[in-house]
Design an enzyme around this catalytic site. Structure first.
Site, PDB file in Angstrom:
ATOM      1  N   GLY A  11      11.585   6.230   8.889  1.00 24.71           N
ATOM      2  CA  GLY A  11      10.166   6.238   8.529  1.00 24.71           C
ATOM      3  C   GLY A  11       9.340   6.788   9.681  1.00 24.71           C
ATOM      4  O   GLY A  11       9.881   7.187  10.721  1.00 24.71           O
ATOM      5  N   LEU A  13       7.171   5.358  11.829  1.00 25.35           N
ATOM      6  CA  LEU A  13       7.203   4.614  13.082  1.00 25.35           C
ATOM      7  C   LEU A  13       8.595   4.623  13.708  1.00 25.35           C
ATOM      8  O   LEU A  13       8.750   4.788  14.922  1.00 25.35           O
ATOM      9  CB  LEU A  13       6.726   3.172  12.840  1.00 25.35           C
ATOM     10  CG  LEU A  13       6.644   2.286  14.072  1.00 25.35           C
ATOM     11  CD1 LEU A  13       5.688   2.866  15.124  1.00 25.35           C
ATOM     12  CD2 LEU A  13       6.201   0.874  13.693  1.00 25.35           C
ATOM     13  N   ALA A  62      10.015  -1.080   5.577  1.00 23.85           N
ATOM     14  CA  ALA A  62       9.029  -1.706   4.686  1.00 23.85           C
ATOM     15  C   ALA A  62       8.964  -0.922   3.391  1.00 23.85           C
ATOM     16  O   ALA A  62       9.365   0.236   3.328  1.00 23.85           O
ATOM     17  CB  ALA A  62       7.650  -1.717   5.348  1.00 23.85           C
ATOM     18  N   THR A 103      -0.081  -4.935   8.338  1.00 24.69           N
ATOM     19  CA  THR A 103      -1.078  -3.957   7.907  1.00 24.69           C
ATOM     20  C   THR A 103      -2.509  -4.501   7.831  1.00 24.69           C
ATOM     21  O   THR A 103      -2.715  -5.699   7.618  1.00 24.69           O
ATOM     22  CB  THR A 103      -0.676  -3.437   6.507  1.00 24.69           C
ATOM     23  OG1 THR A 103      -1.702  -2.606   5.989  1.00 24.69           O
ATOM     24  CG2 THR A 103      -0.470  -4.578   5.512  1.00 24.69           C
ATOM     25  N   ASP A 104      -3.466  -3.600   7.951  1.00 30.61           N
ATOM     26  CA  ASP A 104      -4.879  -3.935   7.728  1.00 30.61           C
ATOM     27  C   ASP A 104      -5.141  -4.289   6.254  1.00 30.61           C
ATOM     28  O   ASP A 104      -6.159  -4.892   5.939  1.00 30.61           O
ATOM     29  CB  ASP A 104      -5.776  -2.749   8.138  1.00 30.61           C
ATOM     30  CG  ASP A 104      -5.437  -1.465   7.402  1.00 30.61           C
ATOM     31  OD1 ASP A 104      -4.244  -1.260   7.069  1.00 30.61           O
ATOM     32  OD2 ASP A 104      -6.350  -0.665   7.132  1.00 30.61           O
ATOM     33  N   TYR A 127       0.924  -4.751  -2.402  1.00 30.81           N
ATOM     34  CA  TYR A 127       1.462  -4.406  -1.088  1.00 30.81           C
ATOM     35  C   TYR A 127       0.894  -5.346  -0.014  1.00 30.81           C
ATOM     36  O   TYR A 127       1.647  -5.925   0.784  1.00 30.81           O
ATOM     37  CB  TYR A 127       1.127  -2.945  -0.769  1.00 30.81           C
ATOM     38  CG  TYR A 127       1.336  -2.538   0.661  1.00 30.81           C
ATOM     39  CD1 TYR A 127       2.627  -2.347   1.169  1.00 30.81           C
ATOM     40  CD2 TYR A 127       0.261  -2.327   1.529  1.00 30.81           C
ATOM     41  CE1 TYR A 127       2.825  -1.961   2.500  1.00 30.81           C
ATOM     42  CE2 TYR A 127       0.447  -1.950   2.846  1.00 30.81           C
ATOM     43  CZ  TYR A 127       1.725  -1.767   3.328  1.00 30.81           C
ATOM     44  OH  TYR A 127       1.920  -1.395   4.630  1.00 30.81           O
ATOM     45  N   LYS A 131       2.931  -8.104   2.256  1.00 31.71           N
ATOM     46  CA  LYS A 131       2.963  -8.042   3.724  1.00 31.71           C
ATOM     47  C   LYS A 131       2.449  -9.354   4.323  1.00 31.71           C
ATOM     48  O   LYS A 131       2.974  -9.844   5.318  1.00 31.71           O
ATOM     49  CB  LYS A 131       2.118  -6.860   4.231  1.00 31.71           C
ATOM     50  CG  LYS A 131       2.654  -5.481   3.880  1.00 31.71           C
ATOM     51  CD  LYS A 131       3.975  -5.126   4.545  1.00 31.71           C
ATOM     52  CE  LYS A 131       3.858  -4.872   6.014  1.00 31.71           C
ATOM     53  NZ  LYS A 131       5.167  -4.411   6.595  1.00 31.71           N
TER      54      LYS A 131
END
Ligand SMILES: NC(=O)c1ccc[n+]([C@@H]2O[C@H](COP(=O)([O-])OP(=O)(O)OC[C@H]3O[C@@H](n4cnc5c(N)ncnc54)[C@H](OP(=O)(O)O)[C@@H]3O)[C@@H](O)[C@H]2O)c1
Length: 286
Positions: A11, A13, A62, A103-104, A127, A131
């Site tokens: 991915g 990252l 993820a 995540t935000d 999602y 998370k």
């Protein structure tokens, strides 16, 4: 040498951590993605931990398809919640330190000031809920873990908004992009560097941290800046979210306050505009 198990290595990252790792000779990173280690596979996770006996696990794996998640919540929760709990349990048993990325999108976006780590999340889509559940289970099962929440990741690797804007901007004369969703675009290479810095420093302080590039932008601002940097003449038109309906609701405002990670680790975070320029220059050189 510190031994690190990294998941989701293909991915955005994961790829950036692979690149950055060349600068960290004391870190021995074992890179895995779905083919080598499916994090939902209990047996595979158990045997990876017992064979490798890592000092750290960095979970970059993820389920990240925000709209698709609305139609396949089971898979999304299996990867973002259940598998995180499984990794946490193995990490705890084997005394490995776990760094997990969130995540935000755990926030509802109704704030008008940057979100600090102590503000109660209230996700608006599948999602985000998956998370958040992953975060909560991780901290229940293995409280000595670290969670880094980030926002609007892009990279020269894998698919992302910046790359989509680059190619659409070449193909089209006009592009409609929403201007009423605001956060901080984040170059995955900068987040990768921070993760490796934390491990390399030996100063592992468990808890929840926010990390994103400095500054704020709307998707419209980001799209405009991409076109300018690559020299596309495409006209970018600001539109409202209501005129661009998507399967999943997204927060209107999800700027993360990064004071905690900056003061804890004494880091300076690059501004998103400088980071974007670095990423695009790199893609143009490739
Ligand atoms: N992208 C963003 O804008 C954003 C924003 C905020 C936070 N984050 C978080 O940041 C982290 C890294 O995101 P990213 O953008 O690098 O994600 P990404 O590019 O989608 O990479 C995720 C990787 O995990 C792999 N994966 C999926 N299911 C797996 C499984 N069961 N076992 C092992 N690997 C699996 C994916 O493989 P496939 O591609 O084959 O599925 C992919 O290679 C994630 O935790 C994400 O939630 C991302």
């Amino acid at each position: 040498m510190k031994k690190i198990l990294l998941t989701g290595s293909r991915g955005q990252l994961g790829c950036e951590i692979r690149c950055a790792s060349a600068r960290y000779s004391d870190l021995d990173i074992f890179f895995t993605d779905l083919d080598e280690l499916n994090i939902t596979d209990e047996g595979a996770v158990r045997s990876f931990f017992s064979d490798l006996n890592p000092d750290y696990i960095v979970n970059c794996a993820a389920y990240t398809a925000v709209d698709k998640a609305e139609d396949e919540p089971e898979l999304c929760f299996r990867v973002n919640r259940d598998a995180v709990a499984l990794l946490a349990s193995e990490a705890c048993k084997s005394n490995a330190k776990m760094i997990h990325i969130s995540t935000d999108y755990v926030f509802d976006g109704k704030n008008h000031r940057p979100y600090t780590e102590d503000i109660l999340p209230d996700p608006q889509n599948v999602y985000g809920r998956s998370k958040l559940d992953g975060e909560n289970l991780l901290m229940q099962v293995c409280p000595q873990s670290m969670i880094l929440r980030t926002s609007w990741l892009y990279s020269s690797f894998a698919a992302n908004f910046v790359k989509t804007m680059m190619s659409l901007g070449r193909e089209r004369d006009r592009l409609n992009v929403v201007f009423d969703q605001i956060a901080s675009p984040t170059y995955a290479a900068d987040l990768a560097e921070v993760i490796l810095h934390i491990i390399d420093s030996g100063k592992f302080l468990p808890g929840l941290y926010h990390y994103a590039n400095e500054g704020v932008a709307s998707w419209y601002d980001l799209a405009c800046r991409v076109q300018r940097l690559v020299g596309n003449t495409c006209l970018v038109i600001p539109i409202e979210t209501k005129d661009y309906p998507t399967r999943a609701l997204r927060p209107h405002y999800s700027v993360l306050n990064k004071e905690k990670i900056k003061s804890t680790y004494g880091i300076r975070i690059p501004h998103w505009e400088d980071a974007l320029e670095r990423c695009i220059r790199l893609m143009q050189e490739k």
